[in-house]
Design a protein around this motif. Structure first.
Motif, PDB file in Angstrom:
ATOM      1  N   UNK A 363       0.821  -1.209   0.000  1.00 34.92           N
ATOM      2  CA  UNK A 363       0.000   0.000   0.000  1.00 34.92           C
ATOM      3  C   UNK A 363       0.856   1.260   0.000  1.00 34.92           C
ATOM      4  N   UNK A 364       1.810   1.290  -0.899  1.00 36.70           N
ATOM      5  CA  UNK A 364       2.685   2.452  -1.014  1.00 36.70           C
ATOM      6  C   UNK A 364       1.947   3.655  -1.589  1.00 36.70           C
ATOM      7  N   UNK A 365       1.017   3.400  -2.501  1.00 30.11           N
ATOM      8  CA  UNK A 365       0.304   4.489  -3.176  1.00 30.11           C
ATOM      9  C   UNK A 365      -0.944   4.827  -2.373  1.00 30.11           C
ATOM     10  N   UNK A 366      -1.101   6.116  -2.069  1.00 25.43           N
ATOM     11  CA  UNK A 366      -2.180   6.551  -1.188  1.00 25.43           C
ATOM     12  C   UNK A 366      -2.828   7.817  -1.739  1.00 25.43           C
ATOM     13  N   UNK A 370      -4.415   4.927  -6.789  1.00 26.16           N
ATOM     14  CA  UNK A 370      -3.948   3.616  -6.362  1.00 26.16           C
ATOM     15  C   UNK A 370      -3.062   3.020  -7.451  1.00 26.16           C
ATOM     16  N   UNK A 371      -2.274   2.024  -7.053  1.00 32.58           N
ATOM     17  CA  UNK A 371      -1.441   1.307  -8.012  1.00 32.58           C
ATOM     18  C   UNK A 371      -2.304   0.281  -8.730  1.00 32.58           C
ATOM     19  N   UNK A 372      -2.205   0.239 -10.046  1.00 26.97           N
ATOM     20  CA  UNK A 372      -3.051  -0.670 -10.823  1.00 26.97           C
ATOM     21  C   UNK A 372      -2.221  -1.594 -11.714  1.00 26.97           C
ATOM     22  N   UNK A 391       2.747   2.104 -11.767  1.00 20.82           N
ATOM     23  CA  UNK A 391       1.592   2.458 -12.604  1.00 20.82           C
ATOM     24  C   UNK A 391       0.435   2.914 -11.724  1.00 20.82           C
ATOM     25  N   UNK A 392      -0.090   4.110 -11.990  1.00 18.90           N
ATOM     26  CA  UNK A 392      -1.076   4.732 -11.110  1.00 18.90           C
ATOM     27  C   UNK A 392      -2.396   4.957 -11.837  1.00 18.90           C
ATOM     28  N   UNK A 482       1.967   9.702  -2.121  1.00 22.27           N
ATOM     29  CA  UNK A 482       0.614  10.195  -1.877  1.00 22.27           C
ATOM     30  C   UNK A 482       0.220  11.154  -2.973  1.00 22.27           C
ATOM     31  N   UNK A 483      -0.917  10.890  -3.592  1.00 24.83           N
ATOM     32  CA  UNK A 483      -1.459  11.774  -4.630  1.00 24.83           C
ATOM     33  C   UNK A 483      -2.441  12.745  -3.971  1.00 24.83           C
TER      34      UNK A 483
END
Length: 484
Positions: A363-366, A370-372, A391-392, A482-483
């Motif tokens: 869960x690095x992408x927040x 999200x990572x897809x 990939x986001x 984090x986006x």
């Protein structure tokens, strides 16, 4: 629920405007079939013996048949203690051949207090089942329920319900599962042996890519289509649900079932192997030919590897479900939740992606995304080497990307971390030791895909540098993206 979305997308009211036509096609398809589950190619039996049966054995089950009979036997013995029959409901029972074989096996074991209800809409099949039951002396043990399981209402309590290769024919899964939940005794069980792949038995994109690569290596004789007789230069990914109910909601069978009942035994398998062991192409493989055997074995091994890695999700399921929660016995890491194919996220190639937990288990992408897809370059403990690619998919409009990473004091050098979005540089960040937070302006529209790349111009191999036993090339630890 996916099933509701399926209906709304097609503007269906009730069971849909074409329901009667589909029902007529289904009846016509099976009216004359006296061997519903037969005619499988030898390649299917080869794969089953090497890739399904051993998994059943590992879970303590001898075969699919013994699993079903065992559940009936145990409940029949409990029912006998209370002076009653065990009631078994078989969904889509067809000609009743399997159900009568259960009764024969149980009778040979001295178990006679079993009543089997055959739920089947096809009158011709019900008649064949009645004739066979009479010949075998089981007419008084069989009850015929000639109705549509999309509208059937539970009218008695059942000890065991068996769904053998039938749920992928059901349009109104929510109705059927609700009735099964109502119609099962509190200690009852639903035995499922079915298909859970994409609707119409089509391939999901990630599986189709693998199949097409294999297809390109096959000689013409292994690409002959048994339906058309033609040599298919490309794999024909047909939609079997165009006219009838074959696979009409196959992808919803498992996720919707999990909303109604609770699994205790769970074996999910199959995907890439399917076209090579089905009735369309499977008969091309001669199991007396060592090369053909080896090919089926190799694809079976590849299939298992792709499933265990989470690259593809299973298309076949053998499981037990109950009205109340039970201890789960699943094959290794193939849990029910992990085997559900997500359809609500998209990877950068525009294909429907796998479960986010498989793409980004840490869960690095927040934040607003999200990572897809696979987060390449990020190791299991979040260490990153010279580069990482994530990939986001944005869930809202984004104007900044926040990076949190750590450069330990023992790292001999620091340098610059270059940030790219879709191969375009957006920042060059100076790096020093310690826990670092960096904010990078990045404009991304909502619900779009992008590829975030991080490139470090410093690195070290701790073992080679005398800084420890880690032999990897390391630059920093990535704590999160984090986006905003």
């Amino acid at each position: 629920m996916q099933g509701v979305e399926w209906a709304l997308e097609r503007g269906l009211s009730g069971h849909g405007a074409d329901y009667a036509e589909r029902l007529a096609a289904e009846r016509g398809t099976f009216a004359e079939q006296e061997d519903v589950h037969g005619n499988l190619p030898p390649s299917a039996h080869r794969w089953s013996a090497r890739h399904m049966v051993p998994k059943l054995h590992e879970l303590g089950v001898e075969s699919i048949g013994s699993l079903i009979v065992g559940e009936i036997r145990s409940r029949a013995r409990e029912a006998a203690e209370h002076g009653r029959d065990a009631v078994v409901l078989s969904l889509g029972s067809g000609n009743g051949d399997q159900e009568l074989s259960w009764l024969e096996t149980l009778a040979a074991d001295g178990v006679h207090n079993v009543r089997v209800r055959l739920l089947e809409i096809n009158h011709d099949m019900q008649e064949r089942a009645a004739d066979a039951a009479g010949r075998l002396g089981f007419a008084d043990r069989i009850e015929h329920v000639e109705t549509d399981f999309n509208t059937w209402k539970a009218d008695t309590e059942h000890d065991v319900v068996v769904a053998f290769q039938v749920l992928h024919h059901v349009l109104d899964l929510e109705h059927l599962y609700g009735q099964l939940r109502e119609g099962l005794r509190s200690d009852g069980v639903l035995v499922v042996h079915d298909m859970i792949g994409r609707n119409g038995h089509r391939r999901w994109p990630e599986a189709l890519e693998v199949i097409e690569r294999i297809w390109a290596t096959l000689p013409p004789e292994l690409r002959r289509n048994s339906i058309t007789g033609a040599i298919d230069e490309q794999f024909d990914d047909i939609d079997c649900a165009v006219d009838g109910f074959e696979g009409i909601r196959a992808q919803d069978v498992l996720p919707v079932l999990l909303e109604y009942l609770h699994p205790s035994f769970f074996l999910a398998l199959g995907n890439v192997i399917d076209p090579f062991v089905d009735r369309v192409y499977g008969h091309n493989f001669d199991m007396d030919d060592e090369r053909h055997r080896a090919l089926i074995d190799d694809i079976g091994v590849l299939d298992d590897s792709l499933l265990d890695l989470g690259v593809v999700t299973p298309t076949r399921l053998t499981a037990l479900f109950h009205p109340t929660p039970r201890t789960l016995r699943a094959y290794r890491g193939r849990t029910p939740q992990r085997c559900v194919r997500r359809t609500d996220v998209v990877d950068p190639a525009g294909r429907v992606s796998f479960h986010p937990a498989a793409s980004d288990p840490q869960r690095l992408v927040r934040g607003s995304g999200l990572a897809v897809g696979r987060c390449n370059g990020v190791l299991h403990d979040r260490w990153v080497g010279r580069g990482a690619t994530l990939p986001l998919r944005t869930t809202a409009e984004v104007d900044t990307v926040e990076l949190e990473f750590w450069v330990p004091d023992w790292m001999p050098e620091q340098g610059t971390l270059t940030v790219l979005v879709d191969d375009t540089q957006v920042a060059a960040l100076p790096v020093e030791h310690g826990l670092l937070h960096r904010t990078v302006p990045v404009a991304l529209a909502a619900h779009t895909t992008a590829e975030l790349t991080l490139r470090a111009d410093w690195w070290v191999n701790p073992h080679a540098a005398g800084l420890g036993e880690d032999r990897r090339t390391l630059s920093y630890v990535l704590n999160g993206v984090t986006l905003r």
